[in-house]
Design an enzyme around this catalytic site. Structure first.
Site, short mmCIF file in Angstrom:
data_model
loop_
_atom_site.label_atom_id
_atom_site.label_comp_id
_atom_site.label_asym_id
_atom_site.label_seq_id
_atom_site.Cartn_x
_atom_site.Cartn_y
_atom_site.Cartn_z
N HIS A 55 37.96 -31.41 5.40
CA HIS A 55 37.36 -30.72 6.26
C HIS A 55 36.26 -31.53 7.27
O HIS A 55 35.72 -32.59 6.67
CB HIS A 55 36.40 -29.59 5.79
CG HIS A 55 35.86 -28.40 6.55
ND1 HIS A 55 34.61 -28.67 7.36
CD2 HIS A 55 36.38 -27.17 7.25
CE1 HIS A 55 34.39 -27.55 7.78
NE2 HIS A 55 35.36 -26.74 7.74
N CYS B 145 39.16 -27.19 11.70
CA CYS B 145 38.09 -28.20 11.53
C CYS B 145 38.79 -29.45 10.48
O CYS B 145 37.85 -29.92 9.64
CB CYS B 145 36.77 -27.76 10.64
SG CYS B 145 35.77 -26.26 11.53
N LYS C 241 32.38 -18.25 0.93
CA LYS C 241 34.00 -18.20 0.62
C LYS C 241 34.28 -17.56 -0.65
O LYS C 241 35.40 -17.77 -1.11
CB LYS C 241 34.29 -19.45 0.85
CG LYS C 241 34.17 -20.00 2.26
CD LYS C 241 34.57 -21.71 2.42
CE LYS C 241 34.28 -22.22 3.89
NZ LYS C 241 34.97 -21.36 4.87
C1 LIG Z 1 37.22 -27.59 2.56
C2 LIG Z 1 35.67 -27.01 3.20
N1 LIG Z 1 34.87 -27.76 3.15
C3 LIG Z 1 33.59 -27.49 3.87
C4 LIG Z 1 33.62 -26.30 4.61
C5 LIG Z 1 32.08 -26.04 5.34
O1 LIG Z 1 31.66 -24.82 4.75
P1 LIG Z 1 30.44 -24.00 5.58
O2 LIG Z 1 30.89 -24.06 7.10
O3 LIG Z 1 30.31 -22.91 4.87
O4 LIG Z 1 29.36 -25.01 5.27
C6 LIG Z 1 34.58 -25.61 4.67
C7 LIG Z 1 34.55 -24.35 5.52
O5 LIG Z 1 35.72 -23.81 6.11
C8 LIG Z 1 35.74 -25.82 4.08
O6 LIG Z 1 36.94 -25.28 4.19
#
Ligand SMILES: Cc1ncc(COP(=O)(O)O)c(C=O)c1O
Length: 414
Positions: free
Chosen positions: A131, A372, A234
């Site tokens: 991500h 993302c 999540k």
């Molecule tokens: C694999 C992964 N890492 C990091 C994030 C970032 O999470 P947050 O936006 O809650 O900080 C996400 C969000 O979709 C994710 O799916």
């Protein structure tokens, strides 16, 4: 709060391993098929009640005052830290830093550990599955320090190319950053092998557990990684709260990354000394009610049969992917042997955005776009994917509704 009775899971199909009627949003929207759980999950009523109860009975700032509410708030906040430590099987609650989310937790590691440790010529090894939250903070650090970012390739089926991983590892590798599950195509990399190979080269390992913690046990003492991050929202918890876990030894050697109240030992205009972790990394008023809500979510999840949840979610994904085989014009991305409960699709006759809009008109909520994960979509050579991601409360009947709607729109567009 009394909840109206929820829509039961259809018994003739796989029964839900959790009580759907515990989710107020699902109860209020009985026709909704919510399969955007990789973006955020809905919250059981105990999470909403925990936050409300905190504000009604214990609201005060933490760590600061001597009155009884401040003591109650501090206890609630620190108990939440203990719950998070228990959830991750961390060796101590002092290894848990509360952040705004996974993104902020990775930025913390990059800015604190990274700025202190990374030198020109050092390498940070990521994967094409990451991500943006596990790419961009390292790029910012690399720009500042003269380090180099390398990325492990994926194979056409979406699995990680382990030969490429081993070829990229060297004595210059200082950190390997790897997701426990791809948010875009679901791939679950062989993390134990990755950790032991990285450690064999003297590199630290940061695990992005954002897409894993809702679906599997993530055990810090068993995994033997160095850093691990996840977001509350999540994993059935509130937004605005996340966790960084790091080995105590590492944390105690890391400098602060933000300054302010509560992270200090002594302050004078001549200079400041800093508190021990975790306080050193929690400048200012922390997300107190959110921590309480997160603890309620983690407690709720730990009370469920997590193996049954994992089996149920996998069965839903398999039912969907089997059903998709009979629909012409659908391409599935991500066919690694080990996958999180999500499916990513493109269509020969339609743009994923148009399909998502049609599904929305049928009250089916999916996510569409590059998730993302633009480097991953570039590697797969696809501009956008439609993602269907499951949680414990989804049902086989919902999968059948998704399949019927996809069949309808794709036949119409053919
Ligand atoms: C694999 C992964 N890492 C990091 C994030 C970032 O999470 P947050 O936006 O809650 O900080 C996400 C969000 O979709 C994710 O799916």
């Amino acid at each position: 709060m009394m909840m109206p009775p929820g829509k039961p899971c259809p018994q003739e199909l796989t029964p839900c391993p959790v009580d759907r009627s515990a989710f107020p949003l699902l109860v209020r929207n009985p026709g909704l098929v919510y399969v955007d759980n990789a973006a955020t999950t809905h919250k059981p009523v105990c999470v909403l009640e925990a936050e409300r109860n905190f504000y009604e009975t214990a609201n005060a700032n933490v760590h600061r005052a001597a009155h009884r509410l401040a003591v109650a708030a501090t206890d609630a906040f620190e108990n939440a830290r203990t719950t998070a430590a228990h959830f991750l099987n961390a060796a101590s609650p002092d290894e848990i830093i509360f952040t705004r989310g996974a993104t902020e937790a990775i930025n913390l590691v990059a800015q604190s550990w990274g700025r202190a440790q990374i030198k020109p010529g050092d390498e940070i090894l990521l994967t094409e599955l990451e991500h943006h939250a596990n790419i961009v903070p390292w790029q910012l650090l690399a720009q500042e320090t003269g380090a180099r970012i390398r990325a492990v390739r994926i194979r056409p089926d979406g699995s990680l190319d382990l030969d490429h991983f081993h070829a990229q590892l060297s004595s210059r590798t200082r950190l390997v950053g790897c997701t426990l599950a791809s948010n875009a195509i679901g791939t679950v990399p062989p993390i134990a092998d990755i950790i032991s190979a990285a450690h064999g080269h003297g590199a630290l390992v940061l695990l992005d557990a954002a897409q894993a913690v809702a679906h599997q046990w993530v055990d810090m003492q068993q995994l033997d990684a160095d850093f691990c991050v996840f977001s509350g929202h999540k994993v059935y918890g509130p937004t605005g709260i996340g966790v960084l876990w790091a080995r105590a030894q590492l944390l105690s050697a890391m400098p602060p990354w933000q300054g302010g109240g509560e992270m200090i030992d002594r302050v004078s205009f001549a200079g400041t000394t800093f508190a021990a972790p975790p306080a050193r990394f929690e400048a200012g008023t922390p997300p107190i009610a959110q921590a309480v809500g997160l603890a309620a979510a983690l407690d709720w999840l730990m009370r469920q049969d997590r193996n049954a949840i994992a089996r149920h979610e996998t069965a839903l994904r398999q039912r969907l992917e089997t059903g998709l085989q009979r629909i012409a014009g659908v391409r599935l991305y991500g066919e690694a042997g080990n996958k999180a409960p999500l499916s990513a699709l493109s269509f020969t006759t339609a743009h994923p955005f148009d399909v998502a809009q049609f599904l929305d008109s049928r009250d089916i909520a999916v996510r569409v776009g590059s998730h993302c994960a633009q480097p991953l979509l570039a590697a797969l050579d696809v501009p956008a994917l439609l993602r269907i991601s499951f949680a414990a409360y989804n049902t086989a009947e919902e999968v059948d509704r998704i399949l019927a709607s996809l069949e309808e729109i794709l036949e119409w567009l053919a």
